[in-house]
Design an enzyme around this catalytic site. Structure first.
Site, mmCIF file in Angstrom:
data_model
loop_
_atom_site.group_PDB
_atom_site.id
_atom_site.type_symbol
_atom_site.label_atom_id
_atom_site.label_comp_id
_atom_site.label_asym_id
_atom_site.label_seq_id
_atom_site.Cartn_x
_atom_site.Cartn_y
_atom_site.Cartn_z
ATOM 1 N N GLU A 139 152.316 30.713 150.517
ATOM 2 C CA GLU A 139 151.099 30.535 149.718
ATOM 3 C C GLU A 139 150.863 31.721 148.784
ATOM 4 O OE1 GLU A 139 148.841 28.301 149.100
ATOM 5 O OE2 GLU A 139 147.318 29.575 148.204
ATOM 6 N N TRP B 33 139.286 34.201 155.901
ATOM 7 C CA TRP B 33 140.007 33.127 155.209
ATOM 8 C C TRP B 33 141.258 32.736 155.989
ATOM 9 C CZ3 TRP B 33 144.810 32.456 152.737
ATOM 10 C CH2 TRP B 33 145.642 33.576 152.724
ATOM 11 N N SER C 254 156.357 36.207 131.512
ATOM 12 C CA SER C 254 157.668 36.086 130.877
ATOM 13 C C SER C 254 157.607 35.325 129.552
ATOM 14 C CB SER C 254 158.650 35.362 131.806
ATOM 15 O OG SER C 254 158.675 35.985 133.052
ATOM 16 N N ARG D 45 138.912 46.468 157.899
ATOM 17 C CA ARG D 45 138.418 45.484 156.948
ATOM 18 C C ARG D 45 137.427 44.555 157.637
ATOM 19 N NH1 ARG D 45 143.563 41.293 156.442
ATOM 20 N NH2 ARG D 45 142.133 40.179 155.078
ATOM 21 N N ASP E 251 152.966 13.228 127.972
ATOM 22 C CA ASP E 251 151.876 13.489 128.911
ATOM 23 C C ASP E 251 152.519 13.841 130.238
ATOM 24 O OD1 ASP E 251 149.478 13.296 130.581
ATOM 25 O OD2 ASP E 251 148.589 12.227 128.900
ATOM 26 N N HIS F 91 152.407 32.910 153.988
ATOM 27 C CA HIS F 91 153.186 33.771 153.116
ATOM 28 C C HIS F 91 153.717 33.033 151.888
ATOM 29 C CE1 HIS F 91 154.953 37.293 151.557
ATOM 30 N NE2 HIS F 91 155.959 36.507 151.226
ATOM 31 N N THR G 82 162.119 40.862 143.113
ATOM 32 C CA THR G 82 160.901 41.243 142.404
ATOM 33 C C THR G 82 161.202 42.404 141.455
ATOM 34 O OG1 THR G 82 159.744 40.642 144.420
ATOM 35 C CG2 THR G 82 158.455 41.711 142.721
ATOM 36 N N SER H 24 144.905 17.373 147.159
ATOM 37 C CA SER H 24 144.856 17.597 145.713
ATOM 38 C C SER H 24 146.053 18.421 145.243
ATOM 39 C CB SER H 24 143.546 18.301 145.376
ATOM 40 O OG SER H 24 143.632 18.927 144.137
ATOM 41 N N SER H 25 146.337 19.506 145.956
ATOM 42 C CA SER H 25 147.459 20.361 145.538
ATOM 43 C C SER H 25 148.774 19.620 145.618
ATOM 44 C CB SER H 25 147.584 21.580 146.441
ATOM 45 O OG SER H 25 146.448 22.334 146.403
ATOM 46 N N HIS I 298 152.906 39.605 158.781
ATOM 47 C CA HIS I 298 151.457 39.644 158.948
ATOM 48 C C HIS I 298 151.073 39.814 160.406
ATOM 49 C CE1 HIS I 298 150.604 38.377 154.795
ATOM 50 N NE2 HIS I 298 151.731 37.709 154.912
ATOM 51 N N TYR J 227 153.007 33.483 147.385
ATOM 52 C CA TYR J 227 153.928 33.360 146.257
ATOM 53 C C TYR J 227 153.570 32.198 145.356
ATOM 54 C CZ TYR J 227 156.335 37.377 147.585
ATOM 55 O OH TYR J 227 156.574 38.684 147.823
HETATM 56 C C1 HEM Z 1 157.071 43.209 147.388
HETATM 57 C C2 HEM Z 1 156.271 42.270 147.705
HETATM 58 C C3 HEM Z 1 155.320 42.236 148.903
HETATM 59 C C4 HEM Z 1 155.435 42.796 150.140
HETATM 60 C C5 HEM Z 1 156.585 43.621 150.658
HETATM 61 C C6 HEM Z 1 154.251 42.432 150.881
HETATM 62 C C7 HEM Z 1 154.003 42.801 152.196
HETATM 63 C C8 HEM Z 1 152.838 42.503 152.883
HETATM 64 C C9 HEM Z 1 152.582 42.811 154.252
HETATM 65 C C10 HEM Z 1 153.567 43.507 155.194
HETATM 66 C C11 HEM Z 1 151.333 42.371 154.571
HETATM 67 C C12 HEM Z 1 150.640 42.433 155.936
HETATM 68 C C13 HEM Z 1 149.792 43.616 156.079
HETATM 69 C C14 HEM Z 1 148.970 43.588 157.329
HETATM 70 O O1 HEM Z 1 148.182 42.642 157.534
HETATM 71 O O2 HEM Z 1 149.084 44.536 158.111
HETATM 72 C C15 HEM Z 1 150.785 41.777 153.400
HETATM 73 C C16 HEM Z 1 149.528 41.205 153.317
HETATM 74 C C17 HEM Z 1 149.127 40.423 152.252
HETATM 75 N N1 HEM Z 1 149.810 40.205 151.085
HETATM 76 FE FE1 HEM Z 1 151.570 41.043 150.560
HETATM 77 N N2 HEM Z 1 153.436 41.699 150.095
HETATM 78 C C18 HEM Z 1 154.066 41.545 148.879
HETATM 79 C C19 HEM Z 1 153.597 40.842 147.796
HETATM 80 C C20 HEM Z 1 152.465 40.071 147.803
HETATM 81 C C21 HEM Z 1 152.088 39.165 146.757
HETATM 82 C C22 HEM Z 1 152.870 38.909 145.491
HETATM 83 C C23 HEM Z 1 150.919 38.605 147.137
HETATM 84 C C24 HEM Z 1 150.046 37.581 146.444
HETATM 85 C C25 HEM Z 1 150.024 37.309 145.212
HETATM 86 C C26 HEM Z 1 150.558 39.161 148.414
HETATM 87 C C27 HEM Z 1 149.417 38.835 149.100
HETATM 88 C C28 HEM Z 1 149.085 39.312 150.333
HETATM 89 C C29 HEM Z 1 147.881 38.964 151.029
HETATM 90 C C30 HEM Z 1 146.807 37.984 150.544
HETATM 91 C C31 HEM Z 1 147.888 39.671 152.235
HETATM 92 C C32 HEM Z 1 146.801 39.742 153.276
HETATM 93 C C33 HEM Z 1 146.620 38.564 154.097
HETATM 94 C C34 HEM Z 1 145.476 38.779 155.041
HETATM 95 O O3 HEM Z 1 145.675 39.320 156.139
HETATM 96 O O4 HEM Z 1 144.337 38.403 154.687
HETATM 97 N N3 HEM Z 1 151.514 40.058 148.787
HETATM 98 N N4 HEM Z 1 151.718 41.862 152.368
HETATM 99 CU CU LIG Z 2 153.168 37.918 153.429
#
Ligand code: HEM
Ligand SMILES: [Cu+2]
Lengths: 531, 191
Positions: free
Chosen positions: A261, A147, A274, A456, A111, A259, A334, A175-176, A309, A263
């Site tokens: 988060e 959010w 995998s 947005r 378990d 960030h 990646t 919880s997490s 961000h 991942y």
């Molecule tokens: C090669 C991988 C990645 C790169 C280089 C990348 C890069 C970025 C960058 C630069 C932004 C900011 C954009 C902006 O607000 O102007 C962003 C936003 C975001 N990314 Fe990625 N990202 C990657 C992978 C991922 C992954 C794997 C996830 C989640 C599973 C993710 C989720 C998000 C989310 C949720 C936002 C928006 C957050 C918000 O402002 O609400 N990203 N990403």
């Molecule tokens: Cu990020």
């Protein structure tokens, strides 16, 4: 892992053990990892539908320019609640549910290490989300600040319900954290003899690393909402410039959590894919060790890229350059992963059952999301893309056909083990194709309207964006309603599916498939020996 | 065996919980760290909210002049009239400049204001030394009262040579309702 072999048929040893209690008490007081996994998964699915309804309200309003269905104020509450529910209520609990079900079976444990804490960490969640959703009915409405809840929008200008939001976030965080501690304790201490770290299935590895990320950043999230609470109620000025605080500080602390988060929401998905691809390619996973190291380096790098961000807050040039290059560096591990998945399939004898279809879509569509991420990582162009639909397209590509498709793939893959029955393959394929088409129709056009400048989080938009928005809305409804097929398929699988063998899949590999289907209530009471 | 397993599990929990507590603390530690980082680097245009000694007269660097622009901003709903007495001057590094801002409470009630300075380019922020500034204190004004608020500053002669223009901007905030807790020294001593 073909080297795994089990001594005695573990199933028989557990036969004369007591089964579950009956009635509602079974679910309220259960400490069984399978029951708790089931609770998590159903909870997550309910949240997925709730957040999905909110998304459909958003898309319905955006079907045409102008305001037709909902008030702008309510629209903002919808975008906020949709994001929060999907991130904290749907994706994260689903992964925890899968970990509860699969980690003990995959490492050969009876378990989880801390079964009672496991019960608490689940049962906190319904209360947290009941509190959060109840804000919709409060004076001044639900949180409406996105959010990401940037201060001072979420402090000085927030609706009164923000206090409930803060407590809900605290509860989810607790919880997490409890879930993460449990998973770490299980993986580190309860492995069967011979199950060395470098023999762990990748799903277990990715979850171990995810759990460390959770422990590192959930407390920071708790810290940032606590600072908000103090600014709102106790007169401090962490984020209030009038009192010597700094709103930009909020963004730094938030994204230091935020960030990693993202991942947390993708590493377990890497693990699932995998597991699935080798099964249906009938080959060993290519580059097991490099997968483990790639996951670990992604986790490490995720701590030093948060300010991508915030490129537009007025950072100095050195900051922009540092965060730009460190972000691009993440693309290297990646890329290693994507390469390994493809190399696993190369010359494999592949079949395309539903879990494999979802996994293949994951590889392709997640990679598209990674590419748009790379574009966003280029600081000078991010000045144009930031806060447009391009960002929305990016993160939905990594989260929906990324995290969510992986969760669905995992469900189809392991449900015969959970229920002892197969789901309906034809229905699964229909679900897949509708989801695949729906997702792309919804999110691909968002790249274009984002590049063209549509911001947005707005309820209304300029006329030139009308066509693509209409297309996206149609896709959203296709995707949304096709999830009901999934629900129907799961229920009919539980009730009346075709009986499954213990291997379930022809090419399956790993300890979980040595147990009979359905897996007995107590997994490995006698530890299996792994050679 | 079982006892050993229990002990190991307990150790795992202890380490995990300790890490959580440490990271919670780290979240809060980011607040002063962030300020220290901005102070050291002068990023973010943050300027010291502390008085410094007036410069010695012989330190004046007569070989160059810097253009100093003074601006005033009212934070959203702040109704006061607020402007610099002189919006642009030229001065030598090391020279003491005496000027003032004008404030007028246009409302019919007693109000307290707080001005927050910011320097741009941010690279110049560490070189702007305030000997006396109205931003060191809260500024209370009765209904319809007017006031000239003094500002006494100098520019450090070590200012990098490529900077010719410095903008010093003040944002005026209304802090009447919660004035008791919110003070200029970081506001965090309310903790
Ligand atoms: C090669 C991988 C990645 C790169 C280089 C990348 C890069 C970025 C960058 C630069 C932004 C900011 C954009 C902006 O607000 O102007 C962003 C936003 C975001 N990314 Fe990625 N990202 C990657 C992978 C991922 C992954 C794997 C996830 C989640 C599973 C993710 C989720 C998000 C989310 C949720 C936002 C928006 C957050 C918000 O402002 O609400 N990203 N990403
Ligand atoms: Cu990020």
């Amino acid at each position: 892992m073909s080297t795994l072999e089990q001594t005695a048929a573990a199933g028989e040893l557990t036969e004369h053990h007591h089964g579950p209690a009956s009635g509602i008490g079974r679910w309220l007081f259960t400490t069984n990892h399978k029951d708790i996994g089931t609770l998590y998964l159903w909870f997550s699915f309910i949240m997925f539908l709730t957040g999905g309804c909110m998304a459909l309200m958003i898309r319905a309003e955006l079907f045409q320019p102008g305001l037709q269905l909902i008030e702008p104020a309510f629209f903002n509450q919808m975008t906020t609640m949709h994001g929060l529910i999907m991130v904290f209520g749907a994706v994260m609990p689903a992964f925890v549910g899968l970990a509860n079900w699969m980690v003990p079976m995959m490492v050969g444990a009876p378990d989880m290490a801390l079964p009672r804490m496991n019960n608490w960490s689940f049962w906190i969640l319904p209360f947290a989300f009941a509190m959060m959703i109840s804000t919709l009915f409060m004076d001044g409405g639900a949180p409406n600040f996105g959010w990401t809840f940037y201060a001072p929008l979420s402090t000085t200008y927030a609706p009164p319900s923000v206090t409930f939001f803060i407590f809900a976030v605290h509860m989810m965080g607790i919880s997490s954290i409890m879930g993460a501690i449990n998973i770490i304790a299980t993986i580190l201490n309860l492995r069967a003899p011979g199950m060395t770290m470098m023999k762990l299935p990748l799903f277990v590895w990715t979850w171990l690393i995810t759990a460390f990320l959770l422990i590192a950043v959930m407390p920071v999230l708790a810290g940032v909402v606590t600072m908000m609470l103090m600014d709102i109620h106790f007169g401090t000025s962490f984020f209030n410039a009038a009192g010597g605080g700094d709103p930009v500080l909020f963004q730094h602390v938030f994204w230091f959590f935020g960030h990693p988060e993202v991942y947390i929401m993708i590493l377990p998905a890497f693990g699932i894919v995998s597991e699935i691809i080798p099964t249906f390619a009938r080959k060993k996973l290519f580059g097991y060790a490099s997968m483990v190291y790639a996951t670990a380096s992604i986790a490490f790098l995720s701590f030093i890229v948060w300010a991508h961000h915030m490129f537009t807050v007025g950072m100095p040039l050195v900051g922009e350059v540092f965060f730009m290059f460190s972000t691009m560096l993440i693309a290297v591990p990646t890329g290693v992963k994507v390469f390994n998945w493809i190399a696993t399939m190369f010359r494999g004898s592949m079949t395309f059952e539903t879990p494999m279809l979802f996994s293949l879509a994951f590889v392709v569509l997640f990679t598209i999301g990674g590419f748009s991420g790379l574009m966003l990582a280029i600081a000078p162009v991010d000045f144009q893309y930031h806060d447009t639909y391009f960002v929305v397209a990016h993160f939905h590509y990594v989260l929906v056909p990324g995290a969510i498709f992986a969760i669905m793939a995992a469900t189809y893959y392991w449900i015969p083990k959970w229920t002892g029955r197969y789901y309906n393959e034809t229905m699964g394929k229909v679900h897949f194709w509708l989801s695949f088409i729906g997702v792309n129709i919804t999110f691909f056009p968002m790249h274009f309207i984002g590049l063209a400048g549509m911001p947005r989080r707005i309820p209304d938009y300029a006329l030139q964006f009308a066509d693509f928005n209409a297309v996206a809305s149609v896709g959203a409804f296709i995707f949304g309603f096709s999830q009901l097929i999934f629900l129907y398929n799961v229920i009919s699988c539980i009730r009346s599916g075709k009986k499954a063998s213990s291997e379930v899949w022809e090419g399956s590999h790993g300890l979980e498939w040595t147990l009979p289907s359905p897996a007995p209530y107590h997994s490995f009471t006698e530890p299996p020996v792994v050679k | 065996m079982d006892a050993e397993l229990k002990a190991r599990t307990r150790r795992t929990i202890a380490y995990s919980v300790m890490s959580c507590v440490a990271m919670f603390g780290f979240g809060f530690a980011l607040v002063p760290l962030y300020d220290v980082f901005c102070d050291i680097t002068g990023l973010n245009g943050k300027v010291e909210l502390r008085a410094v000694e007036a410069p010695a007269p012989e330190a004046v660097d007569l070989s160059r002049e810097v253009k100093l622009q003074l601006t005033a901003v009212n934070n959203e709903s702040m109704p006061w009239e607020f402007r610099p007495m002189k919006s642009q001057t030229r001065l030598h590094p090391g020279q003491l400049l005496q000027t003032a801002y004008f404030a007028h409470n246009t409302t019919e009630r007693y109000m307290i204001a707080q001005a927050i300075p910011s320097v741009s380019p941010s690279e110049a922020a560490p070189y702007v030394h305030k000997v006396n500034c109205f931003c060191f204190d809260r500024q209370p004004l009765f209904a319809a009262e007017q006031k000239e608020m003094p500002l006494l500053l100098s520019i450090d002669p070590k200012l990098p040579a490529h900077i010719h223009t410095i903008t010093l901007s003040y944002t005026l905030f209304d802090i009447t309702p919660a004035a008791d807790n919110r003070v200029a020294d970081g506001g965090r001593n309310g903790l």
